[in-house]
Scaffold this motif. Structure first.
Motif, PDB file in Angstrom:
ATOM      1  N   LYS A 288       0.833  -1.205   0.000  1.00 38.20           N
ATOM      2  CA  LYS A 288       0.000   0.000   0.000  1.00 38.20           C
ATOM      3  C   LYS A 288       0.867   1.255   0.000  1.00 38.20           C
ATOM      4  O   LYS A 288       0.613   2.226  -0.750  1.00 38.20           O
ATOM      5  CB  LYS A 288      -0.902  -0.019   1.244  1.00 38.20           C
ATOM      6  CG  LYS A 288      -1.861   1.158   1.317  1.00 38.20           C
ATOM      7  CD  LYS A 288      -2.737   1.032   2.557  1.00 38.20           C
ATOM      8  CE  LYS A 288      -3.694   2.221   2.641  1.00 38.20           C
ATOM      9  NZ  LYS A 288      -4.536   2.143   3.857  1.00 38.20           N
ATOM     10  N   ARG A 289       1.936   1.265   0.829  1.00 31.20           N
ATOM     11  CA  ARG A 289       2.864   2.417   0.872  1.00 31.20           C
ATOM     12  C   ARG A 289       3.597   2.546  -0.476  1.00 31.20           C
ATOM     13  O   ARG A 289       3.805   3.674  -0.969  1.00 31.20           O
ATOM     14  CB  ARG A 289       3.867   2.217   2.002  1.00 31.20           C
ATOM     15  CG  ARG A 289       4.876   3.375   2.169  1.00 31.20           C
ATOM     16  CD  ARG A 289       4.172   4.684   2.613  1.00 31.20           C
ATOM     17  NE  ARG A 289       3.524   4.515   3.864  1.00 31.20           N
ATOM     18  CZ  ARG A 289       4.113   4.716   5.042  1.00 31.20           C
ATOM     19  NH1 ARG A 289       5.365   5.066   5.084  1.00 31.20           N
ATOM     20  NH2 ARG A 289       3.437   4.583   6.154  1.00 31.20           N
ATOM     21  N   GLU A 292       1.358   4.303  -3.002  1.00 35.01           N
ATOM     22  CA  GLU A 292       1.253   5.747  -2.753  1.00 35.01           C
ATOM     23  C   GLU A 292       2.505   6.465  -3.264  1.00 35.01           C
ATOM     24  O   GLU A 292       2.423   7.539  -3.877  1.00 35.01           O
ATOM     25  CB  GLU A 292       1.065   5.993  -1.259  1.00 35.01           C
ATOM     26  CG  GLU A 292      -0.291   5.529  -0.735  1.00 35.01           C
ATOM     27  CD  GLU A 292      -0.411   5.719   0.767  1.00 35.01           C
ATOM     28  OE1 GLU A 292       0.606   6.104   1.395  1.00 35.01           O
ATOM     29  OE2 GLU A 292      -1.508   5.460   1.314  1.00 35.01           O
ATOM     30  N   GLN A 295       2.490   6.738  -6.972  1.00 36.34           N
ATOM     31  CA  GLN A 295       1.583   7.763  -7.460  1.00 36.34           C
ATOM     32  C   GLN A 295       2.197   9.169  -7.325  1.00 36.34           C
ATOM     33  O   GLN A 295       2.113   9.999  -8.233  1.00 36.34           O
ATOM     34  CB  GLN A 295       0.253   7.696  -6.688  1.00 36.34           C
ATOM     35  CG  GLN A 295      -0.802   8.674  -7.197  1.00 36.34           C
ATOM     36  CD  GLN A 295      -2.117   8.546  -6.448  1.00 36.34           C
ATOM     37  OE1 GLN A 295      -2.223   7.712  -5.551  1.00 36.34           O
ATOM     38  NE2 GLN A 295      -3.090   9.357  -6.800  1.00 36.34           N
ATOM     39  N   LEU A 296       2.863   9.449  -6.223  1.00 38.08           N
ATOM     40  CA  LEU A 296       3.491  10.760  -6.009  1.00 38.08           C
ATOM     41  C   LEU A 296       4.678  10.992  -6.945  1.00 38.08           C
ATOM     42  O   LEU A 296       4.970  12.119  -7.362  1.00 38.08           O
ATOM     43  CB  LEU A 296       3.964  10.869  -4.550  1.00 38.08           C
ATOM     44  CG  LEU A 296       2.865  11.087  -3.494  1.00 38.08           C
ATOM     45  CD1 LEU A 296       3.465  11.069  -2.118  1.00 38.08           C
ATOM     46  CD2 LEU A 296       2.131  12.423  -3.740  1.00 38.08           C
ATOM     47  N   ASN A 308       2.721  16.198   1.028  1.00 37.33           N
ATOM     48  CA  ASN A 308       2.534  14.779   1.373  1.00 37.33           C
ATOM     49  C   ASN A 308       3.830  14.032   1.692  1.00 37.33           C
ATOM     50  O   ASN A 308       3.805  12.925   2.190  1.00 37.33           O
ATOM     51  CB  ASN A 308       1.821  14.042   0.231  1.00 37.33           C
ATOM     52  CG  ASN A 308       0.338  14.455   0.156  1.00 37.33           C
ATOM     53  OD1 ASN A 308      -0.395  14.263   1.089  1.00 37.33           O
ATOM     54  ND2 ASN A 308      -0.054  15.056  -0.951  1.00 37.33           N
ATOM     55  N   LEU A 312       4.740  10.385   4.065  1.00 38.96           N
ATOM     56  CA  LEU A 312       5.325   9.200   3.408  1.00 38.96           C
ATOM     57  C   LEU A 312       6.632   8.780   4.054  1.00 38.96           C
ATOM     58  O   LEU A 312       7.065   7.639   3.935  1.00 38.96           O
ATOM     59  CB  LEU A 312       5.547   9.479   1.918  1.00 38.96           C
ATOM     60  CG  LEU A 312       4.257   9.692   1.080  1.00 38.96           C
ATOM     61  CD1 LEU A 312       4.639  10.107  -0.347  1.00 38.96           C
ATOM     62  CD2 LEU A 312       3.407   8.442   1.066  1.00 38.96           C
TER      63      LEU A 312
END
Length: 548
Positions: A288-289, A292, A295-296, A308, A312
């Motif tokens: 999951k991390r 993310e 995506q960033l 964000n 993270l």
């Protein structure tokens, strides 16, 4: 002529010399009739010419002519006799194989009824009639029909064998006694016959006895086989019981090993599954991390990326797995330990089972034992049924006799054994002192002696409540796991064994081996002295119930 011939008796057609029906009948001057051959031969061997019947002397030898009338009558008589024989032959039985035929019958030989030792011939019913009706023939000796009548005549002298020579052990005639056997000892043939018959009777009785002895031996062998079969069946049943129990014990031990091993494995498996689940949860969080971050990394929005990034960079929800291990349990030595435990367990079970089997076997030899009041010490009290004995403070007023113990608190059983095997049981519950076993019949009963094997006693002792021992040359202490309440006593006379059992527990207490038994053995009982009523319970002879 026919009527005249029919009216004459058969006796009138017989020659007085040969005692048979006339052949070529001739008449002497004195009127008597003879066979021509018979009278001629008679005068040939005689010095004088004399009538054999009336003894009339003739100065010269008469000239003999055939008597035509008598000859015709004889012919008619022969023809009538032949017709009677022919007419009755169908009703009479012909001689079969192994049967003696009639010597007179022509054509079909009928079965002989009797043999004549004088005529040396055998006769059927018809031809036997003259010997039954004619006065001269009645004197002849008739016997049951036999073959080879010539063998009853002396081969040298052609005379009947009427005597028995004891010197040569042979049958002889009258002439033999004055010729070949002149100096020998003789007895009448009948006397030797009776002696032989007596010997035969004795021999027959001896043979019959031998037959009975051998039949008894056969029955003994059959009983031995039956006993062997019973013993074999009992041994097979015991072996099946023992090996079944041992097999069940091994299977139980095997199941315990499998169960323990499986539990170890399941604990390891459960631990590993917990770690795996935790790792999978961490992997899910890390994925999951990672998504993310992915995506960033593709965002062109400067403000969004900067805002964000701090979140993270937060610590990941994981732990350090470097030192975490799932260690498989060690199974090494499990089988060895299980086998060692099984061996130990089997030894215990085997000893227990074999003792139980042994007890069942010896109980097969149970005997009914009763106390003998004539042997009891005056201070002992016996029950009326002779099955219980206890100590009494007061001396009983009983007659003294050679069998009675004088100064020893002992009583013997009535039953005596000098062979084989026997077994009996005695209840000792509640007692603190007692002695049980067997004794020789010849033991000294009038003075205090040692109850050891060297004095003829094979016993088991209880002293001071828990001190069990046996007595050879000295006392030997025994270690018992529990106090028996019923003791079994077994004796094998031929093997020289005396064994004691805990009858309730089915365990062996002790065995005397190599015993030298001489004479008769008797059960022996010593109930012991009362100690403040602690030993007041009696010794009780019990009925034997087979161990289950």
């Amino acid at each position: 002529m026919s009527a005249a011939g029919a009216s004459l008796s058969e006796d009138q057609f017989l020659c007085s010399i040969c005692l048979d029906v006339f052949t070529d009948p001739v008449s002497t001057p004195c009127g008597h009739n003879f066979c021509k051959k018979c009278i001629t031969k008679h005068w040939d061997v005689s010095v004088r010419s004399q009538c054999p019947n009336c003894k009339k002397m003739f100065s010269t030898r008469p000239e003999l002519q055939v008597n035509t009338l008598v000859s015709e009558m004889v012919a008619h008589f022969r023809q009538s006799a032949q017709q009677r024989a022919s007419s009755s032959s169908s009703e009479l039985q012909a001689a079969g194989p192994g049967e003696v035929p009639c010597d007179v019958c022509t054509g079909t030989k009928l079965k002989a009824l009797k043999s004549c030792l004088v005529c040396l011939a055998s006769y059927c019913e018809t031809h036997l009639e003259p010997h039954l009706t004619a006065s001269r023939l009645k004197r002849h000796q008739l016997i049951d029909p036999v073959e080879n009548l010539e063998g009853r005549m002396c081969m040298k002298h052609d005379k009947p064998l009427e005597l028995f020579c004891q010197t040569d052990q042979t049958c002889v005639c009258m002439l033999c006694t004055v010729l070949e056997h002149k100096t020998h000892d003789f007895v009448p043939l009948k006397e030797e016959y009776e002696r032989k018959m007596a010997e035969l009777g004795k021999t027959e009785a001896e043979i019959e006895q031998m037959i009975q002895e051998r039949r008894s031996k056969i029955q003994e062998f059959k009983r031995s086989v039956e006993v062997s079969r019973d013993n074999a069946d009992r041994e097979i049943a015991a072996s099946i019981h023992v090996f079944t129990k041992l097999k069940e014990a091994i299977e139980r031990n095997q199941a315990e090993v499998i169960e323990t091993t499986e539990e170890k494995h399941k604990t390891t498996e459960k631990q590993a599954e917990g770690f795996i689940k935790e790792l999978e949860e961490e992997i899910s969080e890390l994925k999951k991390r990672s998504a993310e971050l992915e995506q960033l990394s593709h965002s062109e929005d400067h403000l969004n990326l900067v805002q964000n990034c701090p979140s993270l960079n937060a610590p990941l929800p994981t732990k350090n797995w470097t030192e975490v291990r799932v260690c498989p349990p060690s199974y090494e030595g499990t089988v060895r330990a299980a086998v060692a435990q099984s061996v130990k367990m089997l030894q215990h079970e085997m000893k227990k089972l074999l003792t139980e089997t042994e007890l069942k076997t010896v109980q097969q030899y149970a005997v009914d034992v009763t106390l003998d009041p004539e042997t009891a010490c005056p201070q002992l009290i016996l029950s009326e049924d002779g099955k219980q004995v206890s100590y009494g403070i007061v001396m009983m007023n009983v007659p003294d006799n050679p069998k009675r113990y004088a100064n020893v608190l002992c009583v013997l059983g009535k039953e005596m054994f000098s062979s084989g095997r026997f077994y009996f049981e005695v209840q000792v519950k509640g007692k603190t002192d007692w002695v049980l076993g067997v004794a020789r019949e010849s033991v000294n009963r009038k003075r205090v002696i040692s109850f050891s094997t060297q004095y003829g006693y094979w016993t088991l002792w209880l002293m001071n409540e828990n001190a069990y021992s046996i007595y050879t040359e000295n006392f030997v202490s025994l270690s018992l796991k529990s106090r028996p309440e019923k003791v079994g006593v077994f004796v094998d006379y031929e093997e020289g064994l005396v064994s004691f059992y805990d009858a309730d527990a089915g365990s062996l207490i002790y065995t005397y081996t190599g015993c030298c038994f001489t004479g008769k053995l008797l059960p022996a009982f010593l109930p012991g002295v009362n100690h403040d009523d602690k030993n007041s319970s009696p010794l009780i002879i019990c009925s034997v119930h087979q161990a289950q």
